[in-house]
Design a protein around this motif. Structure first.
Motif, PDB file in Angstrom:
ATOM      1  N   SER A 125      -6.303 -15.409  -0.838  1.00 46.11           N
ATOM      2  CA  SER A 125      -6.914 -14.185  -1.372  1.00 46.11           C
ATOM      3  C   SER A 125      -7.481 -13.280  -0.289  1.00 46.11           C
ATOM      4  CB  SER A 125      -8.023 -14.543  -2.381  1.00 46.11           C
ATOM      5  OG  SER A 125      -7.522 -15.337  -3.428  1.00 46.11           O
ATOM      6  N   LYS A 128      -2.746 -10.538   1.477  1.00 45.93           N
ATOM      7  CA  LYS A 128      -1.442 -10.564   2.158  1.00 45.93           C
ATOM      8  C   LYS A 128      -0.383  -9.772   1.385  1.00 45.93           C
ATOM      9  CE  LYS A 128      -1.358 -15.121   2.332  1.00 45.93           C
ATOM     10  NZ  LYS A 128      -2.730 -15.501   1.977  1.00 45.93           N
ATOM     11  N   SER A 129      -0.267 -10.042   0.082  1.00 40.01           N
ATOM     12  CA  SER A 129       0.788  -9.394  -0.722  1.00 40.01           C
ATOM     13  C   SER A 129       0.603  -7.885  -0.771  1.00 40.01           C
ATOM     14  CB  SER A 129       0.782  -9.966  -2.147  1.00 40.01           C
ATOM     15  OG  SER A 129       1.063 -11.356  -2.129  1.00 40.01           O
ATOM     16  N   THR A 130      -0.619  -7.432  -0.977  1.00 41.95           N
ATOM     17  CA  THR A 130      -0.880  -5.992  -1.051  1.00 41.95           C
ATOM     18  C   THR A 130      -0.548  -5.302   0.254  1.00 41.95           C
ATOM     19  OG1 THR A 130      -2.661  -6.400  -2.640  1.00 41.95           O
ATOM     20  CG2 THR A 130      -2.624  -4.248  -1.567  1.00 41.95           C
ATOM     21  N   ILE A 132       1.553  -6.246   2.542  1.00 38.44           N
ATOM     22  CA  ILE A 132       3.009  -6.236   2.746  1.00 38.44           C
ATOM     23  C   ILE A 132       3.652  -5.107   1.958  1.00 38.44           C
ATOM     24  CG2 ILE A 132       5.128  -7.498   2.192  1.00 38.44           C
ATOM     25  CD1 ILE A 132       3.732 -10.047   3.036  1.00 38.44           C
ATOM     26  N   GLN A 133       3.204  -4.905   0.722  1.00 36.73           N
ATOM     27  CA  GLN A 133       3.753  -3.817  -0.094  1.00 36.73           C
ATOM     28  C   GLN A 133       3.530  -2.462   0.566  1.00 36.73           C
ATOM     29  OE1 GLN A 133       1.931  -4.207  -3.948  1.00 36.73           O
ATOM     30  NE2 GLN A 133       3.014  -6.103  -4.457  1.00 36.73           N
ATOM     31  N   SER A 136       5.666  -2.319   3.957  1.00 39.17           N
ATOM     32  CA  SER A 136       7.113  -2.284   3.709  1.00 39.17           C
ATOM     33  C   SER A 136       7.551  -0.902   3.281  1.00 39.17           C
ATOM     34  CB  SER A 136       7.489  -3.310   2.638  1.00 39.17           C
ATOM     35  OG  SER A 136       7.187  -4.615   3.063  1.00 39.17           O
ATOM     36  N   TYR A 149       7.058 -10.678   5.629  1.00 36.81           N
ATOM     37  CA  TYR A 149       6.979 -11.790   4.680  1.00 36.81           C
ATOM     38  C   TYR A 149       5.638 -12.494   4.842  1.00 36.81           C
ATOM     39  CZ  TYR A 149       8.033 -14.987   8.585  1.00 36.81           C
ATOM     40  OH  TYR A 149       7.999 -15.698   9.754  1.00 36.81           O
ATOM     41  N   LYS A 150       5.143 -13.048   3.752  1.00 38.00           N
ATOM     42  CA  LYS A 150       3.866 -13.760   3.815  1.00 38.00           C
ATOM     43  C   LYS A 150       4.121 -15.256   3.841  1.00 38.00           C
ATOM     44  CE  LYS A 150       2.848 -14.149  -1.149  1.00 38.00           C
ATOM     45  NZ  LYS A 150       1.843 -13.905  -2.205  1.00 38.00           N
TER      46      LYS A 150
END
Length: 477
Positions: A125, A128-130, A132-133, A136, A149-150
């Motif tokens: 938490s 990471k995902s946010t 990357i979006q 990218s 990539y995470k």
């Protein structure tokens, strides 16, 4: 003419004094910030200014461990191939050979890879995902190919294997964005040190900075930069919505929430600079890391093959030494003469590990091993340990020479295993007995001796020795 100040401490003091003067001038007009909060912000700001003055210029152009030329990588690949070729000579049908050769072929192609792989890692938490979006989307319109990539989350509960999986994924990355939501924990700092040791270029990203007050945010950022020295960037990939209040002319109040725009501009700019200027070097650095890992993998297979061949050789000589000492008992301190591995054993083990010795050199090595054992107190300790085990059986203990015989076998085994471990660490053949690294050999001897000091092992070993030296005592015992 531009004058460059060479004394940042003096300038920092002047800057901080100026800030305090500003504070006094504005004191009556600033009412929404506490005195302590503003003083803290000014002090931390002065510290940040000092840090920037002492920070090396062009730090992003001096990433730790980055490879500057292709030749370095090609040499590393050649060294890995040499180990694989040696494995082929010693075990031509080894099942690992084909996969190893395939990895070499992939490494050669890797040198000209165009796509840059950026890994985003950190604990659970951290955003990471946010991130990357957001990143990218910014690279889709660029000519340079970049894939983000995470990894699996780091620092999970004990027994969780995500940390191991994450490191395996990080080995494939050309560049790493390491996310943290605050000051570094011990686990995070140790992981960053591991990445540095592995020559993996990394930027530390202080994400979710918007969740801190201004002075706290500056303090955390300063701490991160002091610990990491370079390459620290603050972001807010998904800012917390803020409440907006508007007072109307009629006295009414309207409230609503607004979503601030993500703050990743500085990170995107620095990452863009790195990839634009050093993309090829990043690819070479990844290839170098993989080449070294491949060499280590091949060396492990080779050492395993050699160890299987060395073990029976050590066992043969340990019982020869036992029989010699049992037949001709000597005082305890002179037992080193029979306990130290003899010259022929040194030569046999050297041949297995491609460490060639002449008879004279082998005798020198054997004498050196014996002297080290005596100085380290291993002879006395082993004799005491063997005596303690033998005392449990009066029949075998009173038999003349048993203590010396079993002790000789035990010391010969320790010396043989120490040489095996020492040889496994060598890169090239030893040309002479004087080429031995005595400090490393001493450390290896102590380590192997301690590993073979467990009572369960000693009891089993003594039992084997007695069985060979006094077979008739087994029936009585």
């Amino acid at each position: 003419m531009v004058v460059k100040l060479q004394r940042p401490i003096l300038v920092g003091g002047l800057g901080l004094s100026f800030s305090l003067w500003i504070l006094q001038s504005w004191h009556h007009s600033i009412v929404q910030l506490s005195e302590f909060g503003l003083l803290s912000a000014l002090a931390v700001g002065g510290g940040l200014w000092l840090f920037q003055q002492n920070r090396p210029k062009g730090s992003l152009e001096q990433l730790d461990g980055i490879v500057a030329d292709r030749i370095t990588v090609e040499n590393a690949i050649a060294k890995a191939e040499a180990v694989i070729n040696q494995l082929t000579q010693e075990a031509e049908n080894h099942p690992a050979l084909e996969p190893l050769r395939e990895k070499v072929a992939q490494l050669i192609l890797e040198l000209d890879r165009q796509e840059i792989k950026v890994a985003v890692t950190g604990g659970k938490s951290v955003g990471k995902s946010t991130l990357i979006q957001l990143l990218s989307g910014g690279w889709q319109e660029r000519q340079q190919k970049v894939s983000f990539y995470k990894t699996a989350p780091l620092f999970r509960e004990a027994g969780d294997k995500s940390h191991v999986a994450a490191f395996a994924e990080l080995n494939q990355a050309d560049f790493i964005l390491f996310l943290t939501n605050g000051d570094l924990t011990d686990s995070e700092f140790q992981t960053l040190q591991q990445l540095k040791a592995a020559n993996q270029p990394t930027i530390l990203v202080f994400n979710k900075q918007d969740q801190y007050l201004a002075d706290e945010r500056a303090s955390v950022l300063l701490s991160l930069k002091q610990r990491m020295q370079n390459n620290v960037v603050a972001t807010a990939a998904s800012p917390v919505p803020i409440k907006v209040r508007k007072h109307e002319v009629d006295g009414s109040v309207q409230e609503w929430t607004e979503q601030p725009a993500p703050d990743i501009q500085q990170l995107a700019q620095q990452l863009n600079e790195v990839l634009a200027q050093q993309a090829q070097q990043l690819v070479w650095t990844t290839a170098l890391r993989k080449a070294r890992l491949l060499k280590a993998e091949a060396k492990n297979w080779l050492n395993e093959i050699r160890c299987d061949r060395a073990t029976p050789v050590i066992e043969q000589y340990q019982w020869i030494a036992a029989a010699a000492a049992f037949a001709n008992p000597v005082p305890a301190l002179d037992i080193v003469a029979t306990a130290a591995i003899n010259a022929q054993m040194v030569m046999d083990l050297g041949n297995i590990y491609q460490q060639k010795f002449s008879l004279e050199q082998a005798q020198t090595v054997a004498g050196t091993m014996g002297s080290l054992m005596l100085k380290l107190g291993l002879v006395e300790l082993s004799t005491q340990a063997v005596s303690t085990v033998l005392k449990s059986n009066a029949v075998t203990f009173v038999a003349g020479g048993v203590v010396q015989g079993v002790s000789a076998a035990y010391l010969t085994r320790v010396a043989g295993l120490s040489l095996v471990e020492y040889f496994e660490q060598q890169e090239i053949a030893i040309d002479s007995g004087n080429a031995l690294n005595l400090d490393k050999l001493r450390q290896t001897l102590q380590k192997v001796f301690q590993q073979n000091q467990q009572m369960a092992f000693l009891q089993g070993f003594v039992k084997q020795g007695v069985k060979r030296l006094l077979p008739e005592a087994q029936a009585v015992g």
